[in-house]
Design an enzyme around this catalytic site. Structure first.
Site, short mmCIF file in Angstrom:
data_model
loop_
_atom_site.label_atom_id
_atom_site.label_comp_id
_atom_site.label_asym_id
_atom_site.label_seq_id
_atom_site.Cartn_x
_atom_site.Cartn_y
_atom_site.Cartn_z
N LYS A 133 -20.07 -16.73 -77.24
CA LYS A 133 -19.34 -16.47 -75.94
C LYS A 133 -20.28 -16.69 -74.87
O LYS A 133 -21.40 -16.69 -74.74
CB LYS A 133 -19.54 -14.67 -76.29
CG LYS A 133 -18.66 -13.89 -75.16
CD LYS A 133 -18.96 -12.32 -75.66
CE LYS A 133 -18.09 -11.49 -74.48
NZ LYS A 133 -18.32 -9.91 -75.16
N SER A 160 -14.00 -7.75 -75.12
CA SER A 160 -13.97 -8.72 -74.12
C SER A 160 -14.53 -10.02 -75.06
O SER A 160 -14.26 -11.16 -74.26
CB SER A 160 -15.16 -8.42 -73.15
OG SER A 160 -16.40 -8.45 -73.77
N SER A 209 -16.41 -4.58 -77.82
CA SER A 209 -16.09 -6.03 -77.61
C SER A 209 -16.10 -7.07 -78.64
O SER A 209 -15.66 -8.09 -78.71
CB SER A 209 -16.96 -6.58 -76.17
OG SER A 209 -16.51 -5.82 -75.21
#
Lengths: 531, 490
Positions: free
Chosen positions: B79, B154, B178
């Site tokens: 990420k 996210s 997330s």
């Protein structure tokens, strides 16, 4: 008369102020001389090894507040903070915690300063420091100052408004558009010591400032170089005005920022004591929450000036720093820190004045410098082992050697007194000889010069150089005659009753004897001859 | 595509070449990047040369008879709010569009020393703020099964990429769900470890007391395997636990006899999508069939988690994001003559941050300001402690259960744009995921079936369920999750 708070300007102008009481609280920032910064592994400029680093070379991801970087507390900083706190008579927190203090400024990379709000490392202290008079001379007494707290935080960087000298060649003659940020100092460990508002004079404030500096140096917690900003003072000053009616009013608090000399500290307090009553007559502003202002010190005009800076942000939005876990300080750990404390400068000062009978000034000069005090203590011990008869007179002899001859030599060479390379044993022996009257002031000064040049064994030097005081009455008689002959004017004046003239005569006798005459015996002999 | 466990086993025995695995993953990542707006927009950046060089080095080590580690040759995606000392670390933000970190996060270093091959960085809601993947400055990520839907967030790119088979494993970060919520949406396993289990060094902070690096994968085994490599103490993170890492796969084959799973009564249950209720019921039945004792429990403050979370997380975020000031790195706005520092700050941040980030900074600044601190921040912290106490009260050695089973999300993946006009509706997505962050407990979302498809445009969308465990009890959590996964597949 009306309530002072409700007076009109005209009434204030006319009010008869019969007394002005000064109220001062101090914040003292001590940059701790840890090798690494307080929450980063980058070296600290407060440590002597890195003091001269070029701008922005003492940085790492934590100092630069790069994304993803995290603070880790430097345990040495906690230990030094606790040590200074204990030396100030503080209690240690069982649990200490760090909080974020938010404000935006380019010298503060994270946009917040890691500080301590609710759980400081140390609190509730009573500092003991030698009391100084208005001329910074010790009175011999000690001042006790209540300490509210001492907490650990990180320093900010510096903003340069002009190109530093080493970069000026890049833009010759150019004026700097904007600011240069130097983050070397950002993240250095800072101990903020806060007193209760109980100081009543500039003398006390300066006494405290100097005492704290001595403590920090004694503990090795700071280099204590004021010009380098290692210790900075921020007095909070206001006054209580008493009117002839018996009513009183307090003026708003003025915080004077970032003072880095005792002179500026004294000056700013004295200036505020002078100016606050006038300011009140003009504005009518009295002490109340939210009336505190921040001022700077103008050294040339000897007055404080209004300052609007970053610190005036109205809301710091403190909250516990989630990146740092609270730290438990165990009793055993605190005891270890306490046990490792050296003799404190004020205790040493009191020992020198009370036990050794030194005057305040030499006692302070010797007690403030750890290395010098160690040399002095050892030399006095040696003096007593090598023939000195009494501790007090031996101490006086050694103190005089150090603070007269030694100070002169150090001054000539531009080094600190403890860096003259004097050997404690030799110094003690020299002190003993002086205490026993075997050396005159002149010969002992000569021997100090030779010791400071690396020579050893003062007794052998004195014997070989024929410097020992001669006790032979016939010899003394000859030297006295020679001295009187050299100073006929002084001789006739002294003979006529002018006591002051004896100084010139004794000096002449000592010259004639090359320092071997005993000055006191010479004085007696000269008096006998001329009176 | 094979899973991480299969690739690593193959590479270590020489049956599979790390270079082939890397080349395959890079090709799929390239396709996603090349597809642009038409693709998933899962991958923001790839490290072709570097990845191929690492894979080659791993193959060489195998050839020399060395063991490159438990993740030998496994292609992983990271990420983009996790720092890599190579390439860019953008956090999905205009502010850091061109930012290159000089160092790698501890979890990235550990992945690589375990033999993993980092092939690229994935899209995300800016700085991890969002539950849909729509709040990336570089455009939304799309759901691998339905391009009109969100993959969740996210960690949107990590979930979409693993869901689409680009890589078997991706790192995410989980501040309020997330990792778990997008895993649930995309039919994946999403593991959020205990707070402190994985170092946060190099994870760009959103809310420091809640952030944890997590793993998205197609199987519980792969998540456990990956966690085993990245967990463990790190002196660079003060909040990192002293617990050493473990082999979190070691209990997967064990039976569930004697395990007690608590199922809380949820006031919000009636508002959930029916498939969520069905998934929980199916899971209870499946677990009971394997010897698990299902225990009804009460967690009365559970549903206070969202309001507490949306005070604490923005408060910390407002402070953590203060460093993005345009002075040292990242976006610096141009100034006109006469404009000063205030303009520099304001303009750089206005240009650099998206709407959701600005919203949370404003909110966080407000709740920390004097006069409001006690009412908001202090109260939220009290709620947080109560929630943590309720969990540890029921879920303990001497409590009534070993883990808590509840939904991961109130429903399946929603449509792009469906919740963008109503931030509150989006925040309510986090109702079941935020408690584990507030309590610092490990939690895992595991696939537990699909919607019927009747109300989701004919597409059967995955539904996950969530297990929350005791602190540092990830091994047992994975064991229960593995059983759920196996029953859901059968």
């Amino acid at each position: 008369m009306t309530d002072p708070a409700a007076m009109t300007r005209a009434e204030r102008e006319a009010a008869n102020i019969v007394a002005v009481r000064l109220i001062v609280g101090m914040e003292i920032h001590v940059e701790l001389a840890t090798r690494r910064k307080v929450f980063a592994s980058a070296p600290s400029p407060a440590h002597r090894d890195f003091a001269d680093a070029a701008p922005n070379t003492l940085t790492d991801p934590v100092v630069l507040a790069l994304p993803g970087a995290l603070p880790v507390v430097n345990e040495r900083a906690i230990e030094l903070a606790a040590g200074v706190g204990l030396a100030l008579g503080c209690r240690l927190a069982e649990v200490t915690r760090f909080d974020r203090k938010s404000y935006a400024y380019p010298d503060l990379p994270k946009g917040y300063q890691i500080s301590q709000l609710g759980l400081p490392v140390c609190f509730d202290g009573l500092a003991r420091v030698p009391r100084l008079d208005a001329h910074a001379k010790p009175t011999g007494a000690v001042v006790e100052v209540p300490i509210a707290r001492a907490h650990l935080e990180e320093d900010a960087g510096k903003l340069l408004h002009e190109l530093p000298a080493e970069l000026a060649h890049l833009h010759p003659g150019a004026r700097l558009a904007g600011l240069i940020v130097d983050l070397n100092r950002a993240g250095a460990a800072l101990l903020e010591i806060v007193t209760a508002p109980t100081l009543v004079s500039a003398d006390e404030a300066v006494s405290l400032a100097r005492g704290v500096r001595a403590i920090a140096r004694a503990l090795g917690a700071s280099e204590g170089v004021l010009e380098a900003g290692h210790i900075r003072f921020e007095p909070n000053i206001n006054t209580e005005l008493t009117f002839d009616t018996g009513r009183t009013v307090r003026t708003p608090i003025v915080e004077v920022k970032n003072l880095n000399s005792f002179k500026a500290l004294r000056g700013s307090i004295e200036a505020e004591l002078r100016d606050q009553p006038d300011r009140w007559r003009e504005t009518g502003l009295a002490f109340a929450p939210g009336t505190k202002t921040t001022r700077g010190w103008d050294d040339e005009r000897a007055r404080t000036t209004p300052q609007r800076d970053k610190e005036e942000a109205d809301d710091y939005r403190y909250f516990p720093d989630p990146d740092l876990v609270p730290i438990r300080l165990t009793r055993a750990w605190g005891d270890r820190v306490r046990d490792a404390l050296p003799e404190l400068p004020c205790a040493r000062f009191e020992r020198y004045t009370r036990e050794l009978g030194l005057e305040g000034e030499p006692a302070l000069a010797l007690s403030e410098e750890p290395a010098l005090a160690a040399l002095f203590d050892e030399a006095v011990r040696i003096a007593l082992e090598t023939g000195a008869s009494r501790a007090e007179s031996a101490a006086r002899a050694v103190a005089n050697l150090l603070l007269q001859s030694g100070a002169r030599l150090a001054n000539e060479r531009g080094v600190p007194l403890d860096a003259l390379g004097l050997d404690a044993h030799d110094l003690g022996q020299l002190g003993a000889m002086r205490e026993q009257g075997e050396l005159s002031a002149q010969t002992s000064d000569q021997l100090m010069t030779r010791l400071a040049s690396g020579e050893r064994h003062p007794r052998e030097l004195a014997e070989a150089g024929g410097m020992l005081t001669v006790r032979d009455a016939g010899q003394l008689d000859e030297w006295c005659d020679a001295g009187i002959a050299a100073e006929p004017q002084a001789a006739s004046e002294f003979g006529a009753g002018n006591d002051k003239a004896v100084g010139r005569l004794i000096a002449a006798v000592m010259r004639a004897s090359a320092g071997q005459a005993d000055a006191k015996a010479a004085r007696d002999a000269v008096t006998r001859k001329l009176r | 595509m094979s899973g991480a466990f299969e690739i690593a086993s193959g590479v270590r025995t020489g049956a599979v070449r790390a270079q082939d695995a890397a080349a395959d993953a890079l090709r799929r990542a390239r396709e996603d990047i090349d597809a642009g707006e038409d693709g998933l927009h899962a991958v923001l950046q790839m490290f072709e040369d570097r990845a191929m060089a690492s894979a080659e080095a791993i193959d060489a080590r195998v050839a020399r008879g060395e063991d490159p580690g438990p993740l030998a040759g496994v292609p992983v995606l990271v990420k983009d709010n996790i720092c890599t000392g190579f390439g860019r670390t953008t956090c999905g933000s205009r502010f850091l569009e061109r930012y290159e970190s000089p160092f790698s996060a501890t979890c990235v270093e550990r992945l690589e020393s375990a033999g993993a091959v980092v092939i690229g960085k994935t899209n995300l809601d800016e700085f991890g703020m969002g539950s849909s993947g729509e709040h990336s400055a570089f455009g939304p990520t799309r759901h691998p099964l339905d391009r009109e839907r969100v993959p969740g967030g996210s960690s949107s790119g990590s979930a979409a990429a693993v869901g689409a088979g680009i890589a078997p494993v991706a790192l995410g970060s989980d501040t309020g769900g997330s990792v778990r919520q997008p895993a649930s949406f995309c039919g994946l396993v999403g593991l959020k470890p205990t707070y402190g289990r994985v170092s946060r060094w190099g994870l760009v902070a959103f809310a420091s007391s809640l952030d944890q690096v997590g793993v998205l994968s197609a199987s519980v085994r792969d998540a456990a395997l990956t966690l085993s490599s990245i967990a463990g103490h790190d002196p660079r993170d003060s909040t990192s636990s002293a617990h050493p890492s473990e082999d979190f796969t070691r209990e997967l084959a064990q039976t569930l006899d004697g395990i007690r799973v608590g199922v809380p009564k949820l006031a919000s249950a009636s508002q959930n999508h029916p498939s969520v209720h069905d998934a929980i019921e199916r899971t209870k039945t499946a677990l009971q069939a394997r010897g698990v004792q299902i225990v009804p429990i009460e967690l009365p403050s559970l549903e206070q988690a969202v309001p507490a979370y949306y005070v604490i997380a923005p408060a910390e975020a407002s402070s953590n994001l203060a460093r993005f000031d345009g002075v040292r790195y990242g976006r610096r706005a141009a100034l006109q003559p006469g404009e000063g520092l205030d303009v520099l700050y304001k303009r750089s941040r206005t240009e650099g941050f998206g709407e959701e980030v600005r919203r949370r900074i404003m909110l966080g600044t407000h709740v920390l300001s004097s006069g409001y601190y006690d009412a908001y921040y202090e109260t939220a912290m009290r709620v947080r402690r109560v929630i943590a106490r309720e969990f540890t009260g029921v879920c303990a050695e001497n409590g009534v259960c070993d883990a808590v089973l509840m939904p991961t999300t109130p429903g399946p993946a929603f449509r792009l744009g469906e919740k963008t006009t109503d931030p509150l509706a989006l925040w309510l997505e986090d109702v079941y995921t935020t408690p584990a962050n507030l309590a610092g407990l490990p939690a895992i979302s595991v696939p537990a079936g699909f919607t019927e498809g009747t109300d989701t445009g004919g597409v059967r969308l995955p539904i996950g369920v969530q297990l929350i465990g005791r602190a540092f009890d990830e091994a047992r959590l994975c064991r229960i999750a593995h059983a759920i996964e196996v029953s859901a597949q059968s």
